[in-house]
Design a protein around this motif. Structure first.
Motif, PDB file in Angstrom:
ATOM      1  N   MET A   1      20.152 -16.103   6.861  1.00  0.00           N
ATOM      2  CA  MET A   1      18.870 -17.004   7.102  1.00  0.00           C
ATOM      3  C   MET A   1      18.967 -18.197   6.417  1.00  0.00           C
ATOM      4  N   LYS A   2      19.570 -18.177   5.179  1.00  0.00           N
ATOM      5  CA  LYS A   2      19.595 -19.369   4.301  1.00  0.00           C
ATOM      6  C   LYS A   2      20.483 -20.592   4.954  1.00  0.00           C
ATOM      7  N   LYS A   3      21.663 -20.222   5.669  1.00  0.00           N
ATOM      8  CA  LYS A   3      22.346 -21.063   6.292  1.00  0.00           C
ATOM      9  C   LYS A   3      21.866 -21.656   7.487  1.00  0.00           C
ATOM     10  N   LEU A   4      21.038 -20.927   8.374  1.00  0.00           N
ATOM     11  CA  LEU A   4      20.294 -21.393   9.458  1.00  0.00           C
ATOM     12  C   LEU A   4      19.171 -22.451   8.916  1.00  0.00           C
ATOM     13  N   ASP A   5      18.563 -22.056   7.891  1.00  0.00           N
ATOM     14  CA  ASP A   5      17.332 -22.897   7.360  1.00  0.00           C
ATOM     15  C   ASP A   5      18.211 -24.202   7.145  1.00  0.00           C
ATOM     16  N   SER A   6      19.209 -24.082   6.477  1.00  0.00           N
ATOM     17  CA  SER A   6      19.878 -25.172   5.816  1.00  0.00           C
ATOM     18  C   SER A   6      20.279 -26.221   6.984  1.00  0.00           C
ATOM     19  N   LYS A   7      20.621 -25.570   8.142  1.00  0.00           N
ATOM     20  CA  LYS A   7      20.953 -26.560   9.333  1.00  0.00           C
ATOM     21  C   LYS A   7      19.750 -26.955   9.929  1.00  0.00           C
ATOM     22  N   ARG A   8      18.499 -26.357   9.838  1.00  0.00           N
ATOM     23  CA  ARG A   8      17.563 -26.969  10.322  1.00  0.00           C
ATOM     24  C   ARG A   8      16.811 -28.198   9.727  1.00  0.00           C
ATOM     25  N   GLN A   9      16.940 -28.116   8.338  1.00  0.00           N
ATOM     26  CA  GLN A   9      16.749 -29.164   7.430  1.00  0.00           C
ATOM     27  C   GLN A   9      17.572 -30.314   7.407  1.00  0.00           C
ATOM     28  N   ILE A  10      19.102 -30.161   7.757  1.00  0.00           N
ATOM     29  CA  ILE A  10      19.755 -31.062   8.185  1.00  0.00           C
ATOM     30  C   ILE A  10      19.381 -31.910   9.532  1.00  0.00           C
ATOM     31  N   LEU A  11      19.031 -31.151  10.451  1.00  0.00           N
ATOM     32  CA  LEU A  11      18.729 -31.769  11.912  1.00  0.00           C
ATOM     33  C   LEU A  11      17.228 -32.642  11.336  1.00  0.00           C
ATOM     34  N   PHE A  12      16.241 -31.901  10.640  1.00  0.00           N
ATOM     35  CA  PHE A  12      15.098 -32.903  10.194  1.00  0.00           C
ATOM     36  C   PHE A  12      15.366 -34.100   9.649  1.00  0.00           C
ATOM     37  N   GLY A  13      16.353 -33.985   8.710  1.00  0.00           N
ATOM     38  CA  GLY A  13      16.642 -35.087   8.058  1.00  0.00           C
ATOM     39  C   GLY A  13      17.185 -36.272   8.697  1.00  0.00           C
ATOM     40  N   LYS A  14      18.163 -35.662   9.478  1.00  0.00           N
ATOM     41  CA  LYS A  14      18.944 -36.883  10.493  1.00  0.00           C
ATOM     42  C   LYS A  14      17.740 -37.434  11.469  1.00  0.00           C
ATOM     43  N   ASN A  15      16.609 -36.841  11.863  1.00  0.00           N
ATOM     44  CA  ASN A  15      15.671 -37.004  12.656  1.00  0.00           C
ATOM     45  C   ASN A  15      14.958 -38.262  11.977  1.00  0.00           C
ATOM     46  N   LEU A  16      14.474 -37.798  10.678  1.00  0.00           N
ATOM     47  CA  LEU A  16      13.789 -38.626   9.907  1.00  0.00           C
ATOM     48  C   LEU A  16      14.482 -40.193   9.510  1.00  0.00           C
ATOM     49  N   LEU A  17      15.513 -39.873   9.316  1.00  0.00           N
ATOM     50  CA  LEU A  17      16.500 -41.152   9.023  1.00  0.00           C
ATOM     51  C   LEU A  17      16.475 -41.957  10.247  1.00  0.00           C
ATOM     52  N   ARG A  18      16.687 -41.451  11.493  1.00  0.00           N
ATOM     53  CA  ARG A  18      16.844 -42.173  12.550  1.00  0.00           C
ATOM     54  C   ARG A  18      15.355 -42.662  13.093  1.00  0.00           C
ATOM     55  N   ILE A  19      14.117 -42.306  12.638  1.00  0.00           N
ATOM     56  CA  ILE A  19      12.836 -42.850  12.827  1.00  0.00           C
ATOM     57  C   ILE A  19      12.840 -43.788  11.904  1.00  0.00           C
ATOM     58  N   ARG A  20      13.087 -43.589  10.681  1.00  0.00           N
ATOM     59  CA  ARG A  20      12.964 -44.597   9.575  1.00  0.00           C
ATOM     60  C   ARG A  20      13.655 -45.855  10.047  1.00  0.00           C
ATOM     61  N   ASN A  21      14.995 -45.720  10.445  1.00  0.00           N
ATOM     62  CA  ASN A  21      15.744 -46.902  10.712  1.00  0.00           C
ATOM     63  C   ASN A  21      15.198 -47.467  11.643  1.00  0.00           C
ATOM     64  N   GLU A  22      14.633 -46.921  12.904  1.00  0.00           N
ATOM     65  CA  GLU A  22      14.180 -47.522  14.068  1.00  0.00           C
ATOM     66  C   GLU A  22      12.984 -48.269  13.878  1.00  0.00           C
ATOM     67  N   LYS A  23      12.241 -48.026  12.734  1.00  0.00           N
ATOM     68  CA  LYS A  23      10.963 -48.514  12.381  1.00  0.00           C
ATOM     69  C   LYS A  23      11.423 -49.878  11.228  1.00  0.00           C
ATOM     70  N   GLY A  24      12.776 -50.046  10.926  1.00  0.00           N
ATOM     71  CA  GLY A  24      13.244 -50.862  10.156  1.00  0.00           C
ATOM     72  C   GLY A  24      12.564 -50.863   8.744  1.00  0.00           C
ATOM     73  N   LEU A  25      12.449 -49.540   8.145  1.00  0.00           N
ATOM     74  CA  LEU A  25      11.849 -49.376   6.825  1.00  0.00           C
ATOM     75  C   LEU A  25      13.039 -48.673   5.971  1.00  0.00           C
ATOM     76  N   SER A  26      12.789 -49.433   4.891  1.00  0.00           N
ATOM     77  CA  SER A  26      13.719 -48.761   3.612  1.00  0.00           C
ATOM     78  C   SER A  26      13.412 -47.710   3.098  1.00  0.00           C
ATOM     79  N   GLN A  27      14.076 -46.798   2.228  1.00  0.00           N
ATOM     80  CA  GLN A  27      13.756 -45.728   1.641  1.00  0.00           C
ATOM     81  C   GLN A  27      12.598 -45.970   0.492  1.00  0.00           C
ATOM     82  N   ASP A  28      12.694 -47.174   0.089  1.00  0.00           N
ATOM     83  CA  ASP A  28      11.819 -47.396  -0.933  1.00  0.00           C
ATOM     84  C   ASP A  28      10.429 -47.485  -0.265  1.00  0.00           C
ATOM     85  N   GLU A  29      10.388 -48.360   0.911  1.00  0.00           N
ATOM     86  CA  GLU A  29       9.082 -48.590   1.812  1.00  0.00           C
ATOM     87  C   GLU A  29       8.323 -47.273   1.779  1.00  0.00           C
TER      88      GLU A  29
END
Length: 78
Positions: A1-29
């Motif tokens: 289950m741990k490997k599956l959870d890790s894959k889900r976390q990676i997908l979430f992270g990619k989605n978060l990054l995509r949305i942040r970039n679409e909004k034109g926001l930096s990690q700092d912001e």
């Protein structure tokens, strides 16, 4: 289950990054808006951390999106 959870976390992270970039926001912001460190945000975006529901809500608020947009992932639930 741990490997599956890790894959889900990676997908979430990619989605978060995509949305942040679409909004034109930096990690700092985004980190400042949701009161996490830039390092913590980076780890989440890279799928390296499981985080709380409170953090999910703070990220959604910081990005001005509904939490469901952050969770709009295409993965197998099994």
């Amino acid at each position: 289950m741990k490997k599956l959870d890790s894959k889900r976390q990676i997908l979430f992270g990619k989605n978060l990054l995509r949305i942040r970039n679409e909004k034109g926001l930096s990690q700092d912001e985004v980190a400042a808006r949701c009161r996490v460190t830039k390092g913590s945000l980076s780890v989440i975006e890279n799928g390296g951390r499981n985080f709380s529901f409170t953090t999910l809500l703070a990220l959604a608020k910081a990005l001005e999106v509904q939490p469901k947009e952050l969770l709009d992932l295409d993965f197998d639930l099994n």
